[in-house]
Design a protein around this motif. Structure first.
Motif, PDB file in Angstrom:
ATOM      1  N   ALA A   9       1.063  -1.700  -0.002  1.00 16.59           N
ATOM      2  CA  ALA A   9      -0.135  -0.093  -0.232  1.00 16.59           C
ATOM      3  C   ALA A   9       0.641   1.596  -0.332  1.00 16.59           C
ATOM      4  O   ALA A   9       1.100   2.400  -0.719  1.00 16.59           O
ATOM      5  N   LEU A  10       1.961   1.061   0.903  1.00 12.58           N
ATOM      6  CA  LEU A  10       2.591   2.116   0.761  1.00 12.58           C
ATOM      7  C   LEU A  10       3.626   2.610  -0.371  1.00 12.58           C
ATOM      8  O   LEU A  10       3.696   3.539  -1.267  1.00 12.58           O
ATOM      9  N   MET A  11       4.387   1.322  -1.087  1.00 10.02           N
ATOM     10  CA  MET A  11       4.445   1.465  -2.437  1.00 10.02           C
ATOM     11  C   MET A  11       3.954   2.799  -3.292  1.00 10.02           C
ATOM     12  O   MET A  11       4.597   3.538  -3.731  1.00 10.02           O
ATOM     13  N   PHE A  12       2.647   2.144  -3.027  1.00  6.64           N
ATOM     14  CA  PHE A  12       1.976   3.814  -4.202  1.00  6.64           C
ATOM     15  C   PHE A  12       1.826   5.046  -4.124  1.00  6.64           C
ATOM     16  O   PHE A  12       1.243   5.753  -3.951  1.00  6.64           O
ATOM     17  N   GLY A  13       2.611   5.433  -2.349  1.00  6.56           N
ATOM     18  CA  GLY A  13       2.438   6.719  -2.192  1.00  6.56           C
ATOM     19  C   GLY A  13       1.400   6.901  -1.221  1.00  6.56           C
ATOM     20  O   GLY A  13      -0.051   6.334  -0.979  1.00  6.56           O
ATOM     21  N   THR A  14       1.205   8.347  -1.047  1.00  5.91           N
ATOM     22  CA  THR A  14      -0.036   8.669  -0.538  1.00  5.91           C
ATOM     23  C   THR A  14      -1.490   9.245  -1.526  1.00  5.91           C
ATOM     24  O   THR A  14      -0.636   9.593  -2.459  1.00  5.91           O
ATOM     25  N   ALA A  15      -2.229   9.144  -1.137  1.00  7.26           N
ATOM     26  CA  ALA A  15      -3.126  10.447  -1.627  1.00  7.26           C
ATOM     27  C   ALA A  15      -2.691  11.436  -1.997  1.00  7.26           C
ATOM     28  O   ALA A  15      -2.773  12.247  -1.478  1.00  7.26           O
ATOM     29  N   PRO A  43      -7.585   5.662   2.460  1.00  5.01           N
ATOM     30  CA  PRO A  43      -7.108   6.494   2.136  1.00  5.01           C
ATOM     31  C   PRO A  43      -5.768   7.078   1.922  1.00  5.01           C
ATOM     32  O   PRO A  43      -4.951   6.806   0.904  1.00  5.01           O
ATOM     33  N   ALA A  44      -5.371   7.047   3.154  1.00  2.00           N
ATOM     34  CA  ALA A  44      -3.620   6.994   3.297  1.00  2.00           C
ATOM     35  C   ALA A  44      -3.177   6.450   2.925  1.00  2.00           C
ATOM     36  O   ALA A  44      -1.830   7.045   1.535  1.00  2.00           O
ATOM     37  N   ALA A  45      -3.238   5.341   2.090  1.00  2.00           N
ATOM     38  CA  ALA A  45      -2.304   4.298   1.365  1.00  2.00           C
ATOM     39  C   ALA A  45      -2.717   3.851  -0.144  1.00  2.00           C
ATOM     40  O   ALA A  45      -2.028   3.303  -0.819  1.00  2.00           O
ATOM     41  N   LEU A  46      -3.788   5.043  -1.141  1.00  2.00           N
ATOM     42  CA  LEU A  46      -4.096   4.885  -2.063  1.00  2.00           C
ATOM     43  C   LEU A  46      -3.652   5.526  -2.760  1.00  2.00           C
ATOM     44  O   LEU A  46      -3.622   6.797  -2.654  1.00  2.00           O
ATOM     45  N   ALA A  47      -2.872   6.056  -4.175  1.00  2.00           N
ATOM     46  CA  ALA A  47      -2.196   5.928  -4.573  1.00  2.00           C
ATOM     47  C   ALA A  47      -2.877   6.511  -6.237  1.00  2.00           C
ATOM     48  O   ALA A  47      -4.423   6.320  -6.171  1.00  2.00           O
ATOM     49  N   HIS A  48      -2.959   8.237  -6.255  1.00  2.00           N
ATOM     50  CA  HIS A  48      -3.467   8.658  -7.640  1.00  2.00           C
ATOM     51  C   HIS A  48      -2.799   7.560  -8.938  1.00  2.00           C
ATOM     52  O   HIS A  48      -2.262   8.455  -8.394  1.00  2.00           O
ATOM     53  N   VAL A  49      -3.501   7.646  -9.870  1.00  2.00           N
ATOM     54  CA  VAL A  49      -3.291   6.455 -10.480  1.00  2.00           C
ATOM     55  C   VAL A  49      -3.007   8.131 -12.095  1.00  2.00           C
ATOM     56  O   VAL A  49      -2.039   7.031 -12.928  1.00  2.00           O
ATOM     57  N   TRP A  50      -3.405   8.553 -11.678  1.00  2.00           N
ATOM     58  CA  TRP A  50      -3.305   9.906 -12.948  1.00  2.00           C
ATOM     59  C   TRP A  50      -2.365  10.448 -12.757  1.00  2.00           C
ATOM     60  O   TRP A  50      -1.199  11.755 -12.980  1.00  2.00           O
TER      61      TRP A  50
END
Length: 95
Positions: A9-15, A43-50
């Motif tokens: 989850a953290l690999m993807f960064g923060t929101a 939410p804090a574990a999700l990256a914005h794919v764009w």
């Protein structure tokens, strides 16, 4: 196992701020030794794919013996009621 999933989850960064394309609302992790899919919605574990930093640098192919996980990024496009899988990535943990 929980530490590995947190690392995914953290690999993807923060929101990050939302764009017109919609926010990432869920990650679904499957594969390796997981008996069931794991859904990450914090939410804090999700990256914005764009975002510009969604994908990192190109790396060498990991050793075939390492466990692999499939991570699906679910996005809720603006104006839609149902999320869509926008990206699917493979995660390999190499200790």
């Amino acid at each position: 196992m929980r530490h590995t999933l947190l690392a995914i989850a953290l690999m993807f960064g923060t929101a990050v701020a939302l764009s017109a394309k919609g926010p990432t609302i869920k990650l679904t992790v499957t594969g390796a030794q997981l008996a069931n899919a794991i859904e990450i919605t914090t939410p804090a574990a999700l990256a914005h794919v764009w975002s510009d930093d969604f994908l990192g640098a190109v790396v060498e192919e990991p050793r075939a013996a390492l466990p692999r996980y499939t991570v699906q990024c679910h996005v809720l496009p603006h104006g839609r009621r149902d999320a869509q899988v926008m990206y699917v990535v493979t995660y390999v943990k190499d200790p």
